[in-house]
Design a protein around this motif. Structure first.
Motif, PDB file in Angstrom:
ATOM      1  N   PHE A 139       4.320  82.722 -31.738  1.00  0.00           N
ATOM      2  CA  PHE A 139       3.132  81.875 -31.655  1.00  0.00           C
ATOM      3  C   PHE A 139       2.376  82.125 -30.350  1.00  0.00           C
ATOM      4  O   PHE A 139       2.985  82.404 -29.308  1.00  0.00           O
ATOM      5  N   LEU A 171       2.210  80.646 -38.534  1.00  0.00           N
ATOM      6  CA  LEU A 171       2.305  81.754 -37.594  1.00  0.00           C
ATOM      7  C   LEU A 171       1.288  82.852 -37.924  1.00  0.00           C
ATOM      8  O   LEU A 171       0.760  83.520 -37.022  1.00  0.00           O
ATOM      9  N   HIS A 209      -0.656  83.465 -34.249  1.00  0.00           N
ATOM     10  CA  HIS A 209       0.238  84.330 -33.481  1.00  0.00           C
ATOM     11  C   HIS A 209      -0.556  85.033 -32.388  1.00  0.00           C
ATOM     12  O   HIS A 209      -1.778  85.021 -32.378  1.00  0.00           O
TER      13      HIS A 209
END
Length: 469
Positions: free
Chosen positions: A34, A95, A99
């Motif tokens: 993340f 995610l 990310h």
């Protein structure tokens, strides 16, 4: 190739491998971790993998307290709610969008998963209404910011310094609230000291200018044929900071009462010098004697007070009497009774018509009786209106009705006494008192038909009429 060149080539190859490898590692890391400042349901997952984030979220508290703070102090305590643990699949989906190895901006990225929908719905509706009301309640006792205020004290303009306030701009506070709804943690609202708005500052300056203008303003009050100078400084009184000028109505009413007592004409007896003889008589002030005007002091004071504080009314403005009782006549004359008038002597049965002091007609007339129900009233009257032709109606002494047509009619009283032509009267009765007992009118002034047209042409509505013995 020399030995040194051979060594340099291998160093460059090695550096290239390291750079490519580092880049691949960074790319791979960014894809599986993340981004910085990312939160899920209010919990930080920055730099964590999907597995690590799932474990952290599962281990953290699932109870949301829904508390709202304003500048560090508790404002509203909402109901506590439970959020079920998110699944690994949900975290992986999050995610994909959040990310990265580096933060793309300085702002945090808050993620709310489907398990928190009930909390968000509650915060967007029930809790928000409670917060809105709490902010309004807070503002009632909080200090409002204000600009430099100006006010009047003891005839001088004073200032009250501007002040910052701690009232909350509700719309801005709610915007901050909306930005924190999905973070699923205590909501913290912060406000800085408020200052006066430009419109408030402009309004305060306008009050100052209005105070200056009102204090120096002079009104020329025209009443009773006279001009009275009224100064704002005599009537503008102490004010509250930021408030418009205030007029001392009691003082203004006292001034108008004095003017009314000296100048009004309604219901007063007057010593009048007759133009036809030079004799001075005193008129009466009976109910029937309706000539004149009288100020409505309270209404007139309010009218003048409004002009003192009205910025559009300039100094030295002339203001005519507006609020009065009685007939609006003679208020602009320099004396109670002008030289344009009618004088009627009941003792000699003569009627005198004057225009600007010049005799236009000396007419023998017949009147009503000197006493009883058909008497002609004495006193100071005015011509109510003029009508030509007209039909006079009423009751004779024996109770029978009459309807007499006349060419000219000028009433003097509300109950029907006036001046008119009388074609039914013998010419011998006019000016002859010996015929009054037999040929008297019901109270009116009977004029010979040959003369009434001249009376009509030389008299006007509101003109004073003196009837005396």
């Amino acid at each position: 190739m020399t030995k040194n060149n051979h060594w340099l080539r291998w160093v460059l190859i090695g550096l290239g491998i390291l750079i490519v490898g580092g880049g691949l590692f960074a790319w791979q890391y960014g894809q599986t971790h993340f981004a910085p400042k990312t939160t899920i349901d209010g919990k930080s997952v920055a730099g964590l993998t999907a597995n690590q984030a799932t474990q952290k979220l599962a281990a953290s508290s699932s109870t949301i307290t829904n508390r709202v703070y304003l500048n560090g102090k508790l404002l509203v305590t909402g109901k506590s709610q439970t959020v079920s643990s998110v699944t690994k699949t949900q975290v992986k989906d999050a995610l994909k969008k959040h990310h990265g190895l580096f933060a793309s901006s300085s702002k945090s990225s808050a993620v709310a998963l489907t398990n928190s929908d009930k909390v968000v719905t509650y915060r967007n509706n029930t809790l928000k209404k409670q917060v809105t009301q709490a902010l309004k309640t807070y503002n009632k006792t909080a200090t409002a910011a204000h600009p430099t205020y100006y006010y009047l004290k003891n005839g001088s303009i004073k200032t009250q310094a501007a002040a910052k306030g701690n009232q909350v701009t509700v719309t801005k506070a709610l915007a901050s609230y909306d930005n924190q709804v999905k973070q699923l943690k205590d909501i913290k609202l912060k406000t800085s000291s408020s200052t006066a708005t430009q419109s408030e500052t402009a309004a305060a300056k306008a009050v100052k200018q209005n105070l200056k203008d009102s204090l120096t303003k002079t009104l020329i009050y025209h009443v009773g044929g006279k001009n009275y100078t009224l100064k704002g400084s005599d009537y503008i009184v102490n004010t509250q900071p930021g408030k418009t000028p205030t007029v001392d109505l009691t003082a203004l009413e006292a001034k108008l009462t004095k003017i009314n007592d000296s100048d009004s004409t309604q219901g007063k007896s007057f010593s009048v010098k007759l133009l036809n003889s030079g004799k001075t008589i005193t008129t009466n002030n009976t109910t029937a004697s309706n000539y004149g005007w009288s100020l409505n002091v309270k209404s007139e004071a309010k009218m003048l007070a409004d002009k003192f504080i009205n910025a559009s009314v300039k100094s030295n403005t002339k203001v005519d009497m507006k609020n009065y009782s009685g007939q609006n006549i003679s208020y602009n004359r320099s004396s109670a009774i002008g030289s344009t008038r009618v004088e009627i002597n009941l003792s000699t049965l003569h009627e005198y018509i004057y225009v600007n002091g010049k005799l236009k007609e000396n007419i023998p007339v017949m009147s009503g009786t000197l006493s009883g129900s058909d008497k002609t009233p004495t006193g100071l009257f005015h011509i109510l209106y003029k009508q030509s032709p007209s039909t006079l109606t009423g009751k004779n002494d024996n109770g029978s009705a009459y309807a007499s047509k006349v060419s000219y009619w000028e009433p003097l009283t509300e109950d029907g006494v006036g001046m008119h032509d009388s074609s039914w009267q013998p010419s011998k009765v006019y000016g002859n008192t010996s015929y009054r007992s037999t040929y008297h009118s019901h109270g009116c002034l009977n004029n010979p038909p040959s003369k009434m047209k001249s009376v009509w042409e030389n008299t006007s509505t509101t003109e004073p009429v003196i009837i005396y013995k």
